[in-house]
Design a protein around this motif. Structure first.
Motif, PDB file in Angstrom:
ATOM      1  N   MET A   1       0.843  -1.202   0.000  1.00 46.40           N
ATOM      2  CA  MET A   1       0.000   0.000   0.000  1.00 46.40           C
ATOM      3  C   MET A   1       0.875   1.247   0.000  1.00 46.40           C
ATOM      4  O   MET A   1       1.949   1.269   0.594  1.00 46.40           O
ATOM      5  CB  MET A   1      -0.927  -0.004   1.229  1.00 46.40           C
ATOM      6  CG  MET A   1      -1.786   1.260   1.344  1.00 46.40           C
ATOM      7  SD  MET A   1      -2.931   1.265   2.719  1.00 46.40           S
ATOM      8  CE  MET A   1      -4.195   0.180   2.071  1.00 46.40           C
ATOM      9  N   LYS A   2       0.379   2.274  -0.641  1.00 44.12           N
ATOM     10  CA  LYS A   2       1.046   3.563  -0.677  1.00 44.12           C
ATOM     11  C   LYS A   2       1.254   4.100   0.727  1.00 44.12           C
ATOM     12  O   LYS A   2       0.442   3.889   1.625  1.00 44.12           O
ATOM     13  CB  LYS A   2       0.180   4.539  -1.485  1.00 44.12           C
ATOM     14  CG  LYS A   2       0.660   5.975  -1.469  1.00 44.12           C
ATOM     15  CD  LYS A   2      -0.313   6.868  -2.214  1.00 44.12           C
ATOM     16  CE  LYS A   2       0.101   8.340  -2.085  1.00 44.12           C
ATOM     17  NZ  LYS A   2      -0.862   9.226  -2.784  1.00 44.12           N
ATOM     18  N   VAL A   3       2.368   4.808   0.939  1.00 38.25           N
ATOM     19  CA  VAL A   3       2.618   5.476   2.206  1.00 38.25           C
ATOM     20  C   VAL A   3       1.967   6.853   2.147  1.00 38.25           C
ATOM     21  O   VAL A   3       2.240   7.638   1.227  1.00 38.25           O
ATOM     22  CB  VAL A   3       4.125   5.603   2.478  1.00 38.25           C
ATOM     23  CG1 VAL A   3       4.361   6.397   3.757  1.00 38.25           C
ATOM     24  CG2 VAL A   3       4.767   4.227   2.573  1.00 38.25           C
ATOM     25  N   PHE A   4       1.109   7.130   3.111  1.00 37.59           N
ATOM     26  CA  PHE A   4       0.389   8.400   3.125  1.00 37.59           C
ATOM     27  C   PHE A   4       1.090   9.385   4.046  1.00 37.59           C
ATOM     28  O   PHE A   4       1.558   9.011   5.126  1.00 37.59           O
ATOM     29  CB  PHE A   4      -1.053   8.185   3.586  1.00 37.59           C
ATOM     30  CG  PHE A   4      -1.835   7.277   2.679  1.00 37.59           C
ATOM     31  CD1 PHE A   4      -2.429   7.775   1.535  1.00 37.59           C
ATOM     32  CD2 PHE A   4      -1.953   5.915   2.959  1.00 37.59           C
ATOM     33  CE1 PHE A   4      -3.147   6.937   0.690  1.00 37.59           C
ATOM     34  CE2 PHE A   4      -2.662   5.074   2.119  1.00 37.59           C
ATOM     35  CZ  PHE A   4      -3.264   5.590   0.979  1.00 37.59           C
ATOM     36  N   SER A   5       1.121  10.640   3.642  1.00 37.53           N
ATOM     37  CA  SER A   5       1.799  11.658   4.437  1.00 37.53           C
ATOM     38  C   SER A   5       0.863  12.368   5.400  1.00 37.53           C
ATOM     39  O   SER A   5       1.309  12.946   6.393  1.00 37.53           O
ATOM     40  CB  SER A   5       2.481  12.681   3.526  1.00 37.53           C
ATOM     41  OG  SER A   5       1.536  13.284   2.644  1.00 37.53           O
ATOM     42  N   THR A   6      -0.441  12.328   5.134  1.00 35.75           N
ATOM     43  CA  THR A   6      -1.420  12.966   6.018  1.00 35.75           C
ATOM     44  C   THR A   6      -2.659  12.097   6.128  1.00 35.75           C
ATOM     45  O   THR A   6      -2.944  11.268   5.257  1.00 35.75           O
ATOM     46  CB  THR A   6      -1.851  14.345   5.492  1.00 35.75           C
ATOM     47  OG1 THR A   6      -2.592  14.174   4.267  1.00 35.75           O
ATOM     48  CG2 THR A   6      -0.648  15.245   5.237  1.00 35.75           C
ATOM     49  N   ILE A   7      -3.415  12.303   7.195  1.00 36.90           N
ATOM     50  CA  ILE A   7      -4.664  11.568   7.364  1.00 36.90           C
ATOM     51  C   ILE A   7      -5.695  12.008   6.324  1.00 36.90           C
ATOM     52  O   ILE A   7      -6.491  11.192   5.852  1.00 36.90           O
ATOM     53  CB  ILE A   7      -5.188  11.729   8.802  1.00 36.90           C
ATOM     54  CG1 ILE A   7      -4.343  10.854   9.741  1.00 36.90           C
ATOM     55  CG2 ILE A   7      -6.668  11.349   8.908  1.00 36.90           C
ATOM     56  CD1 ILE A   7      -4.771  10.838  11.173  1.00 36.90           C
ATOM     57  N   ALA A   8      -5.662  13.270   5.930  1.00 37.84           N
ATOM     58  CA  ALA A   8      -6.582  13.723   4.883  1.00 37.84           C
ATOM     59  C   ALA A   8      -6.348  12.959   3.585  1.00 37.84           C
ATOM     60  O   ALA A   8      -7.300  12.557   2.895  1.00 37.84           O
ATOM     61  CB  ALA A   8      -6.409  15.226   4.655  1.00 37.84           C
ATOM     62  N   GLU A   9      -5.099  12.725   3.269  1.00 39.12           N
ATOM     63  CA  GLU A   9      -4.760  11.956   2.066  1.00 39.12           C
ATOM     64  C   GLU A   9      -5.227  10.506   2.215  1.00 39.12           C
ATOM     65  O   GLU A   9      -5.766   9.915   1.272  1.00 39.12           O
ATOM     66  CB  GLU A   9      -3.243  12.013   1.855  1.00 39.12           C
ATOM     67  CG  GLU A   9      -2.760  11.336   0.586  1.00 39.12           C
ATOM     68  CD  GLU A   9      -1.251  11.370   0.446  1.00 39.12           C
ATOM     69  OE1 GLU A   9      -0.748  10.821  -0.552  1.00 39.12           O
ATOM     70  OE2 GLU A   9      -0.563  11.920   1.343  1.00 39.12           O
ATOM     71  N   LEU A  10      -5.037   9.952   3.400  1.00 39.54           N
ATOM     72  CA  LEU A  10      -5.497   8.591   3.669  1.00 39.54           C
ATOM     73  C   LEU A  10      -7.008   8.489   3.542  1.00 39.54           C
ATOM     74  O   LEU A  10      -7.537   7.572   2.894  1.00 39.54           O
ATOM     75  CB  LEU A  10      -5.053   8.166   5.071  1.00 39.54           C
ATOM     76  CG  LEU A  10      -5.641   6.864   5.617  1.00 39.54           C
ATOM     77  CD1 LEU A  10      -5.110   5.670   4.845  1.00 39.54           C
ATOM     78  CD2 LEU A  10      -5.330   6.724   7.101  1.00 39.54           C
ATOM     79  N   ASP A  11      -7.733   9.413   4.156  1.00 35.17           N
ATOM     80  CA  ASP A  11      -9.194   9.393   4.109  1.00 35.17           C
ATOM     81  C   ASP A  11      -9.708   9.433   2.669  1.00 35.17           C
ATOM     82  O   ASP A  11     -10.670   8.743   2.315  1.00 35.17           O
ATOM     83  CB  ASP A  11      -9.769  10.574   4.895  1.00 35.17           C
ATOM     84  CG  ASP A  11      -9.607  10.420   6.401  1.00 35.17           C
ATOM     85  OD1 ASP A  11      -9.281   9.309   6.845  1.00 35.17           O
ATOM     86  OD2 ASP A  11      -9.825  11.424   7.112  1.00 35.17           O
ATOM     87  N   ALA A  12      -9.068  10.256   1.837  1.00 35.37           N
ATOM     88  CA  ALA A  12      -9.488  10.376   0.449  1.00 35.37           C
ATOM     89  C   ALA A  12      -9.307   9.058  -0.300  1.00 35.37           C
ATOM     90  O   ALA A  12     -10.117   8.707  -1.164  1.00 35.37           O
ATOM     91  CB  ALA A  12      -8.702  11.489  -0.242  1.00 35.37           C
ATOM     92  N   ALA A  13      -8.259   8.311   0.047  1.00 37.88           N
ATOM     93  CA  ALA A  13      -8.018   7.017  -0.590  1.00 37.88           C
ATOM     94  C   ALA A  13      -8.985   5.955  -0.073  1.00 37.88           C
ATOM     95  O   ALA A  13      -9.454   5.109  -0.836  1.00 37.88           O
ATOM     96  CB  ALA A  13      -6.576   6.585  -0.359  1.00 37.88           C
ATOM     97  N   VAL A  14      -9.288   5.989   1.217  1.00 37.91           N
ATOM     98  CA  VAL A  14     -10.179   5.005   1.822  1.00 37.91           C
ATOM     99  C   VAL A  14     -11.531   4.992   1.121  1.00 37.91           C
ATOM    100  O   VAL A  14     -12.072   3.927   0.787  1.00 37.91           O
ATOM    101  CB  VAL A  14     -10.375   5.290   3.332  1.00 37.91           C
ATOM    102  CG1 VAL A  14     -11.566   4.520   3.885  1.00 37.91           C
ATOM    103  CG2 VAL A  14      -9.122   4.934   4.120  1.00 37.91           C
ATOM    104  N   VAL A  15     -12.109   6.152   0.892  1.00 41.28           N
ATOM    105  CA  VAL A  15     -13.478   6.211   0.373  1.00 41.28           C
ATOM    106  C   VAL A  15     -13.584   5.703  -1.072  1.00 41.28           C
ATOM    107  O   VAL A  15     -14.698   5.452  -1.561  1.00 41.28           O
ATOM    108  CB  VAL A  15     -14.070   7.635   0.475  1.00 41.28           C
ATOM    109  CG1 VAL A  15     -14.106   8.104   1.915  1.00 41.28           C
ATOM    110  CG2 VAL A  15     -13.299   8.624  -0.386  1.00 41.28           C
ATOM    111  N   ASP A  16     -12.438   5.527  -1.745  1.00 42.41           N
ATOM    112  CA  ASP A  16     -12.459   5.001  -3.108  1.00 42.41           C
ATOM    113  C   ASP A  16     -12.110   3.513  -3.174  1.00 42.41           C
ATOM    114  O   ASP A  16     -12.010   2.944  -4.267  1.00 42.41           O
ATOM    115  CB  ASP A  16     -11.475   5.786  -3.991  1.00 42.41           C
ATOM    116  CG  ASP A  16     -11.967   7.184  -4.307  1.00 42.41           C
ATOM    117  OD1 ASP A  16     -13.200   7.391  -4.335  1.00 42.41           O
ATOM    118  OD2 ASP A  16     -11.129   8.083  -4.518  1.00 42.41           O
ATOM    119  N   CYS A  17     -11.941   2.864  -2.022  1.00 42.33           N
ATOM    120  CA  CYS A  17     -11.509   1.464  -2.003  1.00 42.33           C
ATOM    121  C   CYS A  17     -12.617   0.533  -2.516  1.00 42.33           C
ATOM    122  O   CYS A  17     -13.785   0.666  -2.151  1.00 42.33           O
ATOM    123  CB  CYS A  17     -11.116   1.063  -0.580  1.00 42.33           C
ATOM    124  SG  CYS A  17     -10.483  -0.633  -0.462  1.00 42.33           S
TER     125      CYS A  17
END
Length: 231
Positions: A1-17
């Motif tokens: 999995m990609k390494v995320f630099s912020t939780i906002a970036e992580l959240d944006a990826a989660v909702v597209d899973c």
């Protein structure tokens, strides 16, 4: 999995899973068929990201979104009976700005606490399969890694969350004891500088049978908040 630099970036990826076909099909079917009481509402119907400040010192780990709760509202524990129990207790101990959580944009704010889940999509019968839990573990690992600099305590709601959390903590780098601590209501376990607090899940069944009471939830939340330096 990609390494995320912020939780906002992580959240944006989660909702597209879309990693788990069974969960994708179920969450989207529920969003179309709906429950009669919510027939006029547009369901979220996607994976649900964490909720709460990105520099939280305390986390709450649940199980998964409910079909007509977070799968409808798009926010953890929002819009279902379990959330009614949890947010009332959070408000009473000073960790939430209001005692109810009905929809995104209702003004609710959490204070020093972030809600996360081992599984981010609503599962059929509230029972995710082992491979689905494994797939979602990567999201939990990434989120806990980002929270690690400030995180000091975690309230774990139920045995499922406890069992899912421990291997993720070990993967992130926390020194999980061996043998691993067992879940129980009121159990506390230190994992390095992090302290885990076990709490029965705030499900309707546990509350209606009085296995879990409001004061029991408040007691666990208060202890975890004190450990996190929030009081």
């Amino acid at each position: 999995m990609k390494v995320f630099s912020t939780i906002a970036e992580l959240d944006a990826a989660v909702v597209d899973c879309r990693a788990c076909p069974r969960l994708v099909a179920w969450r989207e079917e529920v969003a179309v068929t709906k429950r009669a009481a919510f027939a006029g509402q547009t369901y979220w119907g996607r994976p649900v990201p964490g909720f709460g400040p990105v520099d939280a010192s305390m986390a709450i780990v649940g199980l998964a979104p409910s079909a007509h709760g977070a799968n409808r509202t798009g926010r953890m524990f929002t819009g279902d009976p379990s959330g009614d129990v949890l947010f009332r207790a959070l408000h009473e101990v000073g960790l939430a700005s209001q005692p109810t959580s009905t929809h995104q944009g209702d003004g609710l704010e959490l204070r020093g606490v972030r809600m996360v889940a081992p599984v981010r999509c609503a599962p059929p019968a509230n029972k995710p399969a082992p491979d689905e839990r494994h797939n979602c573990g990567a999201w939990l690992s990434a989120e806990l890694s980002l929270l690690a600099p400030t995180l000091r305590s975690i309230v774990v709601l139920g045995a499922f969350g406890w069992q899912a959390l421990l291997p993720v903590l070990a993967e992130v780098g926390w020194p999980v004891p061996s043998p691993r601590p067992k879940f129980g209501h009121g159990v506390e376990a230190d994992v390095g500088e992090l302290r885990l607090f076990g709490c029965y899940h705030v499900s309707q069944r546990n509350v209606q049978t009085r296995l879990l009471t409001h004061s029991m939830v408040c007691d666990v939340l208060s202890s975890a908040a004190a450990r996190a330096g929030l009081f």
